[in-house]
Design a protein around this motif. Structure first.
Motif, PDB file in Angstrom:
ATOM      1  N   GLY A   8      -1.794  -7.884 -11.306  1.00  0.00           N
ATOM      2  CA  GLY A   8      -2.353  -7.945 -12.654  1.00  0.00           C
ATOM      3  C   GLY A   8      -3.231  -6.755 -13.008  1.00  0.00           C
ATOM      4  O   GLY A   8      -3.801  -6.703 -14.098  1.00  0.00           O
ATOM      5  N   GLY A   9      -3.365  -5.796 -12.090  1.00  0.00           N
ATOM      6  CA  GLY A   9      -4.201  -4.633 -12.340  1.00  0.00           C
ATOM      7  C   GLY A   9      -5.611  -4.826 -11.792  1.00  0.00           C
ATOM      8  O   GLY A   9      -6.013  -5.930 -11.411  1.00  0.00           O
ATOM      9  N   LEU A  10      -6.351  -3.754 -11.748  1.00  0.00           N
ATOM     10  CA  LEU A  10      -7.734  -3.811 -11.274  1.00  0.00           C
ATOM     11  C   LEU A  10      -8.607  -4.565 -12.257  1.00  0.00           C
ATOM     12  O   LEU A  10      -8.413  -4.487 -13.474  1.00  0.00           O
ATOM     13  CB  LEU A  10      -8.297  -2.402 -11.094  1.00  0.00           C
ATOM     14  CG  LEU A  10      -7.808  -1.582  -9.903  1.00  0.00           C
ATOM     15  CD1 LEU A  10      -8.406  -0.179  -9.966  1.00  0.00           C
ATOM     16  CD2 LEU A  10      -8.181  -2.254  -8.584  1.00  0.00           C
ATOM     17  N   ASP A  11      -9.593  -5.300 -11.713  1.00  0.00           N
ATOM     18  CA  ASP A  11     -10.617  -5.902 -12.550  1.00  0.00           C
ATOM     19  C   ASP A  11     -11.943  -5.818 -11.809  1.00  0.00           C
ATOM     20  O   ASP A  11     -12.002  -5.281 -10.695  1.00  0.00           O
ATOM     21  CB  ASP A  11     -10.271  -7.352 -12.936  1.00  0.00           C
ATOM     22  CG  ASP A  11     -10.101  -8.268 -11.727  1.00  0.00           C
ATOM     23  OD1 ASP A  11     -10.764  -8.035 -10.688  1.00  0.00           O
ATOM     24  OD2 ASP A  11      -9.314  -9.225 -11.815  1.00  0.00           O
ATOM     25  N   ALA A  12     -13.008  -6.330 -12.429  1.00  0.00           N
ATOM     26  CA  ALA A  12     -14.341  -6.176 -11.847  1.00  0.00           C
ATOM     27  C   ALA A  12     -14.485  -6.908 -10.516  1.00  0.00           C
ATOM     28  O   ALA A  12     -15.358  -6.573  -9.715  1.00  0.00           O
ATOM     29  CB  ALA A  12     -15.401  -6.676 -12.831  1.00  0.00           C
ATOM     30  N   HIS A  13     -13.612  -7.899 -10.262  1.00  0.00           N
ATOM     31  CA  HIS A  13     -13.716  -8.670  -9.019  1.00  0.00           C
ATOM     32  C   HIS A  13     -13.166  -7.903  -7.820  1.00  0.00           C
ATOM     33  O   HIS A  13     -13.578  -8.158  -6.686  1.00  0.00           O
ATOM     34  CB  HIS A  13     -12.985 -10.003  -9.164  1.00  0.00           C
ATOM     35  CG  HIS A  13     -13.579 -10.902 -10.204  1.00  0.00           C
ATOM     36  ND1 HIS A  13     -14.791 -11.535 -10.046  1.00  0.00           N
ATOM     37  CD2 HIS A  13     -13.127 -11.268 -11.432  1.00  0.00           C
ATOM     38  CE1 HIS A  13     -15.065 -12.252 -11.122  1.00  0.00           C
ATOM     39  NE2 HIS A  13     -14.073 -12.102 -11.981  1.00  0.00           N
ATOM     40  N   ALA A  16       0.838  -1.192   0.000  1.00  0.00           N
ATOM     41  CA  ALA A  16       0.000   0.000   0.000  1.00  0.00           C
ATOM     42  C   ALA A  16       0.872   1.241   0.000  1.00  0.00           C
ATOM     43  O   ALA A  16       1.903   1.307   0.652  1.00  0.00           O
ATOM     44  CB  ALA A  16      -0.927  -0.004   1.212  1.00  0.00           C
ATOM     45  N   GLY A  17       0.464   2.241  -0.737  1.00  0.00           N
ATOM     46  CA  GLY A  17       1.194   3.498  -0.826  1.00  0.00           C
ATOM     47  C   GLY A  17       0.266   4.500  -1.454  1.00  0.00           C
ATOM     48  O   GLY A  17      -0.954   4.346  -1.405  1.00  0.00           O
ATOM     49  N   PRO A  18       0.806   5.550  -2.065  1.00  0.00           N
ATOM     50  CA  PRO A  18      -0.045   6.514  -2.758  1.00  0.00           C
ATOM     51  C   PRO A  18      -0.895   5.814  -3.811  1.00  0.00           C
ATOM     52  O   PRO A  18      -0.413   4.934  -4.520  1.00  0.00           O
ATOM     53  CB  PRO A  18       0.977   7.470  -3.394  1.00  0.00           C
ATOM     54  CG  PRO A  18       2.196   7.333  -2.551  1.00  0.00           C
ATOM     55  CD  PRO A  18       2.223   5.901  -2.118  1.00  0.00           C
ATOM     56  N   ALA A  19      -2.163   6.167  -3.866  1.00  0.00           N
ATOM     57  CA  ALA A  19      -3.075   5.505  -4.810  1.00  0.00           C
ATOM     58  C   ALA A  19      -2.594   5.725  -6.245  1.00  0.00           C
ATOM     59  O   ALA A  19      -2.297   6.850  -6.639  1.00  0.00           O
ATOM     60  CB  ALA A  19      -4.486   6.057  -4.640  1.00  0.00           C
ATOM     61  N   PRO A  20      -2.485   4.645  -7.044  1.00  0.00           N
ATOM     62  CA  PRO A  20      -2.076   4.811  -8.432  1.00  0.00           C
ATOM     63  C   PRO A  20      -3.168   5.505  -9.225  1.00  0.00           C
ATOM     64  O   PRO A  20      -4.328   5.503  -8.832  1.00  0.00           O
ATOM     65  CB  PRO A  20      -1.895   3.358  -8.908  1.00  0.00           C
ATOM     66  CG  PRO A  20      -2.829   2.575  -8.051  1.00  0.00           C
ATOM     67  CD  PRO A  20      -2.816   3.269  -6.712  1.00  0.00           C
ATOM     68  N   GLU A  21      -2.777   6.098 -10.327  1.00  0.00           N
ATOM     69  CA  GLU A  21      -3.756   6.788 -11.150  1.00  0.00           C
ATOM     70  C   GLU A  21      -4.585   5.773 -11.931  1.00  0.00           C
ATOM     71  O   GLU A  21      -4.043   4.925 -12.628  1.00  0.00           O
ATOM     72  CB  GLU A  21      -3.051   7.745 -12.105  1.00  0.00           C
ATOM     73  CG  GLU A  21      -2.427   8.958 -11.413  1.00  0.00           C
ATOM     74  CD  GLU A  21      -1.944  10.002 -12.403  1.00  0.00           C
ATOM     75  OE1 GLU A  21      -2.280   9.873 -13.602  1.00  0.00           O
ATOM     76  OE2 GLU A  21      -1.227  10.916 -11.991  1.00  0.00           O
ATOM     77  N   VAL A  22      -5.878   5.863 -11.783  1.00  0.00           N
ATOM     78  CA  VAL A  22      -6.814   5.041 -12.547  1.00  0.00           C
ATOM     79  C   VAL A  22      -7.707   6.017 -13.294  1.00  0.00           C
ATOM     80  O   VAL A  22      -8.325   6.891 -12.680  1.00  0.00           O
ATOM     81  CB  VAL A  22      -7.663   4.134 -11.636  1.00  0.00           C
ATOM     82  CG1 VAL A  22      -8.671   3.350 -12.456  1.00  0.00           C
ATOM     83  CG2 VAL A  22      -6.773   3.206 -10.844  1.00  0.00           C
ATOM     84  N   SER A  23      -7.753   5.890 -14.605  1.00  0.00           N
ATOM     85  CA  SER A  23      -8.521   6.860 -15.378  1.00  0.00           C
ATOM     86  C   SER A  23     -10.007   6.755 -15.036  1.00  0.00           C
ATOM     87  O   SER A  23     -10.502   5.699 -14.638  1.00  0.00           O
ATOM     88  CB  SER A  23      -8.323   6.631 -16.877  1.00  0.00           C
ATOM     89  OG  SER A  23      -9.044   5.495 -17.321  1.00  0.00           O
ATOM     90  N   ALA A  24     -10.702   7.878 -15.186  1.00  0.00           N
ATOM     91  CA  ALA A  24     -12.138   7.899 -14.922  1.00  0.00           C
ATOM     92  C   ALA A  24     -12.868   6.911 -15.822  1.00  0.00           C
ATOM     93  O   ALA A  24     -13.821   6.248 -15.396  1.00  0.00           O
ATOM     94  CB  ALA A  24     -12.686   9.313 -15.132  1.00  0.00           C
ATOM     95  N   LEU A  25     -12.405   6.768 -17.070  1.00  0.00           N
ATOM     96  CA  LEU A  25     -13.039   5.834 -17.997  1.00  0.00           C
ATOM     97  C   LEU A  25     -12.864   4.396 -17.533  1.00  0.00           C
ATOM     98  O   LEU A  25     -13.800   3.580 -17.583  1.00  0.00           O
ATOM     99  CB  LEU A  25     -12.467   6.011 -19.406  1.00  0.00           C
ATOM    100  CG  LEU A  25     -12.904   7.267 -20.167  1.00  0.00           C
ATOM    101  CD1 LEU A  25     -12.159   7.362 -21.493  1.00  0.00           C
ATOM    102  CD2 LEU A  25     -14.410   7.256 -20.405  1.00  0.00           C
ATOM    103  N   ASP A  26     -11.642   4.057 -17.087  1.00  0.00           N
ATOM    104  CA  ASP A  26     -11.391   2.691 -16.623  1.00  0.00           C
ATOM    105  C   ASP A  26     -12.205   2.383 -15.373  1.00  0.00           C
ATOM    106  O   ASP A  26     -12.773   1.290 -15.238  1.00  0.00           O
ATOM    107  CB  ASP A  26      -9.902   2.495 -16.329  1.00  0.00           C
ATOM    108  CG  ASP A  26      -9.069   2.380 -17.588  1.00  0.00           C
ATOM    109  OD1 ASP A  26      -9.660   2.134 -18.667  1.00  0.00           O
ATOM    110  OD2 ASP A  26      -7.839   2.529 -17.510  1.00  0.00           O
ATOM    111  N   LEU A  27     -12.265   3.325 -14.438  1.00  0.00           N
ATOM    112  CA  LEU A  27     -13.027   3.110 -13.218  1.00  0.00           C
ATOM    113  C   LEU A  27     -14.509   2.933 -13.528  1.00  0.00           C
ATOM    114  O   LEU A  27     -15.172   2.031 -12.991  1.00  0.00           O
ATOM    115  CB  LEU A  27     -12.829   4.282 -12.259  1.00  0.00           C
ATOM    116  CG  LEU A  27     -13.540   4.161 -10.907  1.00  0.00           C
ATOM    117  CD1 LEU A  27     -13.030   2.957 -10.129  1.00  0.00           C
ATOM    118  CD2 LEU A  27     -13.355   5.436 -10.088  1.00  0.00           C
ATOM    119  N   ALA A  28     -15.045   3.779 -14.418  1.00  0.00           N
ATOM    120  CA  ALA A  28     -16.457   3.664 -14.795  1.00  0.00           C
ATOM    121  C   ALA A  28     -16.737   2.316 -15.448  1.00  0.00           C
ATOM    122  O   ALA A  28     -17.750   1.668 -15.154  1.00  0.00           O
ATOM    123  CB  ALA A  28     -16.837   4.800 -15.744  1.00  0.00           C
TER     124      ALA A  28
END
Length: 217
Positions: A180-185, A6-18
């Protein structure tokens, strides 16, 4: 589930999060909607007339389940009003009971009925989802206030057989991402962490035997 430290939150684009949140919502409703379709197909099958009552029961049950999940996700993930809007904790209780309560899981809701800032209520709903993951075999979830008014926090106490704190969930809430990056799970606990930071709240877990306490304050 392997996560980075855990550390500073990585940048996740608004499009990817949506997109990930949409995938999560679809995952929640696709099963009951699919069951409705299956029930309709049985009704249309003239060779399955003896299954009509079973099909009607399946359609009714699945439609109620789909409706409950959509109402919950609308508040938990959706816009739910304009920026700065306030949401009713009574409405939150209603959608929680529709989504969570069944023959295995009971909710004891101890929060007062009042209006709170939108993101604080959205955080509460996401905390309820996190609480359900701590009791995979069902049990009881008690939802209590911490403090009062607009600064109200929440304490959720989950008790059930084989209760546990899911691996990696605390890191996700803290803003870490899986290798592996964020996913829907895993996007839901990550999103809950975003809401907590927006509300200037810290989220913590404590386990004692078959009880897990989740606190946001």
């Amino acid at each position: 589930m392997s996560t980075k430290a855990a550390g500073p939150a990585p940048e996740v684009s608004a499009l990817d999060l949506a997109a990930l949140l949409c995938s999560r919502v679809c995952h929640d409703v696709i099963s009951p909607v699919g069951a409705v379709v299956n029930g309709v197909e049985v009704l249309e099958d003239k060779d399955a007339a003896d299954m009509r009552e079973v099909a009607l029961d399946l359609i009714a049950k699945s439609a109620r389940q789909a409706s409950a999940r959509l109402q919950f996700t609308r508040l938990a993930f959706g816009a739910a009003g304009s920026v700065g809007a306030r949401l009713d904790l009574g409405d939150a209780e209603q959608v929680v009971r529709g989504m969570i309560e069944d023959e295995r899981t009971r909710v004891d809701w101890q929060l007062p009925r009042e209006l709170l800032p939108k993101n604080r209520v959205k955080l509460l709903l996401n905390l309820v989802l996190l609480a359900t993951t701590t009791i995979p075999r069902g049990g009881a979830i008690v939802v209590n206030p911490v403090g009062a008014g607009d600064a109200m926090g929440f304490r959720l106490v989950s008790t059930g057989v084989s209760a546990r704190i899911p691996q990696g969930i605390e890191a996700l809430i803290g803003g870490a991402t899986p290798e592996g990056g964020l996913d829907a799970h895993v996007v839901q606990p990550y999103y809950a962490g975003m809401l907590a930071r927006e509300c200037a709240m810290a989220v913590g877990f404590v386990q004692d035997g078959d009880t897990v306490t989740l606190t946001a304050a």
